[in-house]
Design an enzyme around this catalytic site. Sequence first.
Site, PDB file in Angstrom:
ATOM      1  N   GLY A   5       0.827  -1.202   0.000  1.00  0.00           N
ATOM      2  CA  GLY A   5       0.000   0.000   0.000  1.00  0.00           C
ATOM      3  C   GLY A   5       0.853   1.241   0.000  1.00  0.00           C
ATOM      4  O   GLY A   5       2.017   1.216  -0.394  1.00  0.00           O
ATOM      5  N   ASN A   6       0.275   2.342   0.457  1.00  0.00           N
ATOM      6  CA  ASN A   6       1.031   3.579   0.591  1.00  0.00           C
ATOM      7  C   ASN A   6       0.692   4.187   1.946  1.00  0.00           C
ATOM      8  O   ASN A   6      -0.130   3.669   2.682  1.00  0.00           O
ATOM      9  CB  ASN A   6       0.724   4.541  -0.566  1.00  0.00           C
ATOM     10  CG  ASN A   6      -0.744   4.902  -0.640  1.00  0.00           C
ATOM     11  OD1 ASN A   6      -1.357   5.277   0.358  1.00  0.00           O
ATOM     12  ND2 ASN A   6      -1.338   4.780  -1.814  1.00  0.00           N
ATOM     13  N   HIS A   7       1.334   5.292   2.248  1.00  0.00           N
ATOM     14  CA  HIS A   7       1.157   5.917   3.560  1.00  0.00           C
ATOM     15  C   HIS A   7       0.093   7.003   3.557  1.00  0.00           C
ATOM     16  O   HIS A   7       0.096   7.873   4.411  1.00  0.00           O
ATOM     17  CB  HIS A   7       2.495   6.505   4.035  1.00  0.00           C
ATOM     18  CG  HIS A   7       3.552   5.480   4.222  1.00  0.00           C
ATOM     19  ND1 HIS A   7       3.491   4.523   5.202  1.00  0.00           N
ATOM     20  CD2 HIS A   7       4.697   5.246   3.532  1.00  0.00           C
ATOM     21  CE1 HIS A   7       4.560   3.743   5.123  1.00  0.00           C
ATOM     22  NE2 HIS A   7       5.309   4.152   4.125  1.00  0.00           N
ATOM     23  N   SER A   8      -0.819   6.967   2.604  1.00  0.00           N
ATOM     24  CA  SER A   8      -1.845   7.997   2.535  1.00  0.00           C
ATOM     25  C   SER A   8      -2.754   7.932   3.762  1.00  0.00           C
ATOM     26  O   SER A   8      -3.217   6.868   4.156  1.00  0.00           O
ATOM     27  CB  SER A   8      -2.675   7.832   1.260  1.00  0.00           C
ATOM     28  OG  SER A   8      -3.676   8.819   1.213  1.00  0.00           O
ATOM     29  N   ALA A  72      -5.977   7.851  -2.570  1.00  0.00           N
ATOM     30  CA  ALA A  72      -4.738   7.331  -3.170  1.00  0.00           C
ATOM     31  C   ALA A  72      -4.918   5.836  -3.448  1.00  0.00           C
ATOM     32  O   ALA A  72      -4.362   4.979  -2.774  1.00  0.00           O
ATOM     33  CB  ALA A  72      -3.553   7.570  -2.237  1.00  0.00           C
TER      34      ALA A  72
END
Length: 197
Positions: A5-8, A72
Amino acid sequence: MRFIGNHSSGRQGLAIAYEALKAGADVTVIAGETDPFDLPGATVIKVQSAEDMLKVIDQNFVDADVLVMAAAVADFRVDKSSIVKLKKDELTHIALVQNPDILATMGAKKRSHQVIVGFAAETAHDIENLGLKKMQGKGADLLFVNDVSGGAVFGQEETTGLLLGMDIATRSFSNVSKYVVAEEIVKEVAKRLELHG
């Protein structure tokens, strides 16, 4: 590996929802994983995947005047996930499949009175031209693009980027509160809605 995933944090989208509520709009928030939030007056629909998000957005877009795509959403997901831990010798590779392009899908369905705001995270130097191409290619009316090189912006209280539109001068923001960007986006959306009556 447990997660791709991402850190959004979802903070930019939530800031826009807050500013839209302040401006008197009826707001529906369709959210995946975000920081905890409280938006009195908003309808909140939680989703688990990009496919879920596309389905719920598609259902709600029919009666909407505005769609703000600040989430995101990952471009790819794992082909096969597991609810049990896989042993090291059981995993030789991870296959990825492409997630639906929600912004492009909704852009293709947009009617003349509707306004779509997109977001783009880039890591190249020429983010303005990349953003303009994305905005045109996906049918967005406005697009906020930022440089996320080195993990910048995701999960932060402040943001840096450019607000683009076909009929506005590019606006630059540097280390400002996400609420500042949100307020500008809501103002630009309101102008477009007034033009369409």
